[in-house]
Design an enzyme around this catalytic site. Structure first.
Site, PDB file in Angstrom:
ATOM      1  NE  ARG A  75       7.508   8.360  -7.443  1.00 32.71           N
ATOM      2  CZ  ARG A  75       6.834   7.997  -6.342  1.00 32.71           C
ATOM      3  NH1 ARG A  75       5.988   6.985  -6.372  1.00 32.71           N
ATOM      4  NH2 ARG A  75       7.000   8.659  -5.217  1.00 32.71           N
ATOM      5  CG  LEU A  76       5.092  13.178 -14.306  1.00 36.77           C
ATOM      6  CD1 LEU A  76       4.867  13.380 -15.796  1.00 36.77           C
ATOM      7  CD2 LEU A  76       6.338  13.922 -13.835  1.00 36.77           C
TER       8      LEU A  76
END
Length: 198
Positions: A175-176
């Protein structure tokens, strides 16, 4: 990792859209259109992008539909494209204006005849007694325009969203994600770009 390779969000969109068209199984031009009434209550639906250039993003509809009535009293909207095949999203916000009659006529004339008949038969967003009532309206307009060109209804046209904000989102591991926001103060003003936290 994604880094914009242009300072023009329209060009960045063009590149991503071409990649989405090559990989999406259906309707890469499908976008969520969010509008709001005069009290600010939002409403969203999927529509199809029919044109885009440096002026903005164009779509066409019955102007008496819910979205048309909302845009009449609150001429601002948001668009969202989500392309699962390339794990990307583009969010766009700005003012909405009506396209000119010539542009609306040209696009309407390009539609299949059945879609042009449907534009006359459907009182979009309003209550419908049952499916046979719709089919009866289609039959009535097929008879009325039998052997004739089907003109554009006076209540059917297009809108163009001229963006002030365009955000590009690329999926990232854990989720970066990569997010870049293009903003400007008004139409014709220069764009600035800012990376955002995911």
């Amino acid at each position: 990792m994604f880094e914009p390779d242009t300072d023009d969000p329209f060009e960045q969109f063009r590149r991503w859209f071409a990649e989405a068209e090559a990989s999406e199984p259906n309707d890469a031009n499908a976008m969520t259109l969010a509008t709001a009434d005069s009290d600010g209550r939002p409403s969203a639906r999927i529509v199809l992008l029919k044109d885009f250039d440096a002026r903005g993003f164009a779509f066409f509809t019955n102007t008496e539909s819910q979205k048309g009535r909302q845009l009449e009293v609150n001429p601002f909207a948001a668009l969202c494209f989500h392309w699962k095949s390339v794990r990307r999203q583009v969010r766009i916000e700005g003012a909405v204006t009506s396209v000119g009659d010539d542009e609306a006529d040209a696009y309407y004339a390009s539609r299949p005849r059945g879609s042009r008949i449907g534009a006359w038969a459907s009182q979009q967003s309003r209550p419908l007694a049952d499916r046979p009532a719709l089919l009866a309206a289609v039959s009535r307009f097929e008879a009325e325009y039998d052997g004739k060109d089907v003109p554009r209804p006076p209540y059917w046209s297009g809108y163009r969203l001229t963006p002030l904000r365009v955000e590009f989102w690329q999926d990232g591991e854990f989720r970066l994600h990569d997010r870049f926001l293009f903003t400007r103060s008004g139409e014709g003003a220069p764009w600035t770009v800012q990376r955002l936290f995911p």
